[in-house]
Design an enzyme around this catalytic site. Structure first.
Site, PDB file in Angstrom:
ATOM      1  N   ASP A  58       0.833  -1.199   0.000  1.00 34.65           N
ATOM      2  CA  ASP A  58       0.000   0.000   0.000  1.00 34.65           C
ATOM      3  C   ASP A  58       0.869   1.252   0.000  1.00 34.65           C
ATOM      4  O   ASP A  58       2.075   1.198   0.260  1.00 34.65           O
ATOM      5  CB  ASP A  58      -0.908  -0.016   1.230  1.00 34.65           C
ATOM      6  N   ASP A 107      -9.866   5.211  -2.090  1.00 35.48           N
ATOM      7  CA  ASP A 107     -10.698   4.247  -1.370  1.00 35.48           C
ATOM      8  C   ASP A 107     -12.179   4.377  -1.739  1.00 35.48           C
ATOM      9  O   ASP A 107     -12.703   5.478  -1.916  1.00 35.48           O
ATOM     10  CB  ASP A 107     -10.550   4.443   0.138  1.00 35.48           C
TER      11      ASP A 107
END
Length: 574
Positions: A202, A254
């Site tokens: 990430d 997201d």
């Protein structure tokens, strides 16, 4: 595609395949060669629902629910533990004697290997999470790098801070230094020893390409097949790099809205329609980069807990439909221990799952405000078409012609959500949709109808300077330019199928301001000159010629050895 009230036609020319055109072969970007994710990954991830409070008990409960609910039997097999599994202190991640993060045993008292073993005992696969760089604590302690004489300070770039959302305090790594690759290798080997099957790295940006390459190499060397995922909001300018090294890559931020009542926006709702509907544009723009071994990841699929998720049932079906049409990984973000019966029926619909797992990413062929249509052609020659009304109020009639989809004539139509036959439909298809509703159909052309291929399709060959470019007025939102001005710069459109040998009508859709010329050859035959005229680089025009095709699969090469050809949008063969 924008349809103009006029068509400019080139002279009619018959093309035959008699001699081989002497041009070089293209070297397109290849997908990750680790042999994994031939089809998009399916499973569950902890971030959306569990979020910042993962525990051993919580992950085991979700794994058990994935199995006992029967969802795993439909292909959802990964159980991925996201962020907040590592122990932190005021200086960032706590590290072991070789500079690697240690497990927070207050949350995971039995450690990661025991948790992976538990997941594996459920017949599932286990995923874990990491971010680029090396921990500040490793540098402060100058920990040795396993299996080498090097230490953390030998490879750390303390002037660079790597993105880490939990502990923070991660430094960059100088991969030109001895010991840098070995550090990542040792970390990957540790994950492999724990039984990790999927690794999400990430906080990746374009500046982290050296880390992406290093982790790709390390995972291959680990001795364990580990699906390799990149996150998040990656740059499309580097799409070829993500495709070369990873099995999936997040195309946007997201999907969670962070608008729940709990700390940091946790709790229900998990998402909202604006966060989902924003994916329509990215699904369209990233489409050319998806394929076996590497997939565009639209983020978690928020289906499972009914309306409290923040989406209506129509919107949840639309999310599942879009993800499947895009061939995105299907990683659930919901609480599987409290499945909603309506949502469970969605998640066990093998017709929808099959659309995702066919390994084809759909093109957007209608982009008209709230009316959206995506289409893809499957290996058996059938077409899957998704119609959407993305509005939040008001019904809308969404229509698409079969020629836009990629064939002509009529087709036998099946509704894939219900499984019901819609009979034989000629010419076009329409559906009146509620706000947020979708209609997903499979259309099987009758009598071997024609085929349409986008110039930017991933199965085509781009050679030399020929390159894909965005085009808001073009079919699929893209075209190919810089064809010609030399024999090395060309495009070959592959997999043009014909039901029978003989003459077929070829319609070339292009953009040009003025007059330019395509040289077109069939199956490597003698190139034939096709001059065309247009009025704008943003106004699609059409030229129709006759081509002689062989029965089965053919290729069409567009070139110009001495000058630039027009920009190529798509071709249609009757």
């Amino acid at each position: 595609m924008k349809r103009l009230p006029w068509i400019r036609a080139a002279q009619t020319v018959t093309l035959t395949a008699t001699t081989v055109l002497a041009v070089g072969q293209a070297n397109p970007a290849t997908a990750s060669d680790n042999g994994l994710s031939i089809r998009p990954a399916m499973g569950w991830s902890s971030w959306s629902f569990v979020r910042r409070t993962p525990t051993e008990a919580a992950i085991k409960a979700q794994a058990d629910a994935l199995r006992s609910s029967g969802i795993a039997a439909h292909g959802f097999v990964y159980v991925n533990l996201d962020d907040f599994w590592m122990k932190c202190d005021s200086n960032g991640p706590v590290v072991d004697g070789n500079g690697r993060w240690v497990v927070d045993t207050a949350k995971f008292p039995d450690g990661m290997k025991a948790l992976a073993d538990y997941v594996h005992a459920d017949g599932l696969k286990f995923g874990l999470y990491v971010t680029p760089g090396i921990a500040q604590n490793a540098v402060t302690k100058n920990t040795p790098i396993a299996g080498t004489s090097h230490h953390a300070t030998d490879i750390a770039v303390t002037s660079t801070s790597e993105k880490n959302y939990n502990c923070k305090h991660m430094y960059g790594i100088d991969y030109s230094k001895a010991g840098a690759q070995e550090f990542v290798d040792s970390w990957a080997a540790q994950f492999a020893s724990w039984g990790v099957d999927y690794l999400k790295i990430d906080g990746v940006g374009s500046s982290d390409i050296p880390d992406v390459k290093a982790w790709a190499s390390a995972l291959r060397a680990s001795g364990r097949p580990i699906n390799y995922a990149l996150s998040n909001n990656l740059a499309i300018a580097d799409a070829a790099t993500w495709k070369q090294y990873a099995n999936s890559w997040r195309t946007q931020g997201d999907v969670e809205c962070y608008c729940g009542p709990g700390a940091n926006g946790s709790g229900y709702p998990i998402t909202d329609w604006p966060h989902v509907s924003a994916r329509f544009a990215t699904a369209a723009s990233w489409q050319p980069y998806a394929g076996p071994g590497g997939w565009n990841d639209l983020d978690s699929l928020e289906v499972g807990n009914g309306d409290q998720i923040g989406l209506t049932a129509d919107q949840r079906r639309s999310q599942f439909t879009l993800w499947s049409m895009a061939a995105s990984p299907l990683l659930l973000g919901t609480d599987l221990t409290h499945l909603d019966s309506t949502d469970k029926a969605m998640l066990t619909n093998d017709r929808l799952i099959g659309v995702d797992q066919d390994g084809v990413a759909a093109k957007r062929i209608v982009n008209s405000g709230n009316n959206q249509v995506f289409s893809k052609r499957e290996a058996d020659g059938s077409y899957v078409v998704a119609l959407f009304n993305t509005a939040t109020t008001g019904s809308s009639t969404v229509s698409v012609s079969w020629s836009q989809v990629g064939f002509t004539g009529s087709a036998a139509v099946t509704d894939l959500w219900s499984g019901s036959s819609q009979g034989t439909v000629s010419g076009s298809y329409s559906a009146t949709l509620r706000p947020g509703e979708t209609r997903l159909i499979r259309a099987v052309p009758a009598g071997g109808g024609g085929v349409t291929v986008e110039a930017e399709a991933s199965g085509n060959t781009l050679a030399g300077a020929a390159a894909t470019a965005a085009c808001s007025t073009c079919s699929g939102g893209a075209k190919v330019r810089f064809i010609g001005n030399g024999a090395a710069n060309y495009e070959t459109i592959n997999n043009v199928t014909a039901g029978a040998a003989g003459n077929h009508q070829l319609t070339i859709t292009y953009e040009v301001d003025g007059t330019r010329t395509f040289y077109v050859s069939v199956n490597g035959g003698t190139p034939v000159q096709v001059p065309v005229t247009g009025t704008s680089w943003s106004a699609p025009a059409h030229a129709t010629v006759t081509v002689a095709l062989a029965a089965g699969t053919n290729s069409l090469t567009f070139s110009n050895p001495s000058a630039y050809a027009p920009d190529l949008d798509q071709i249609s063969v009757s």
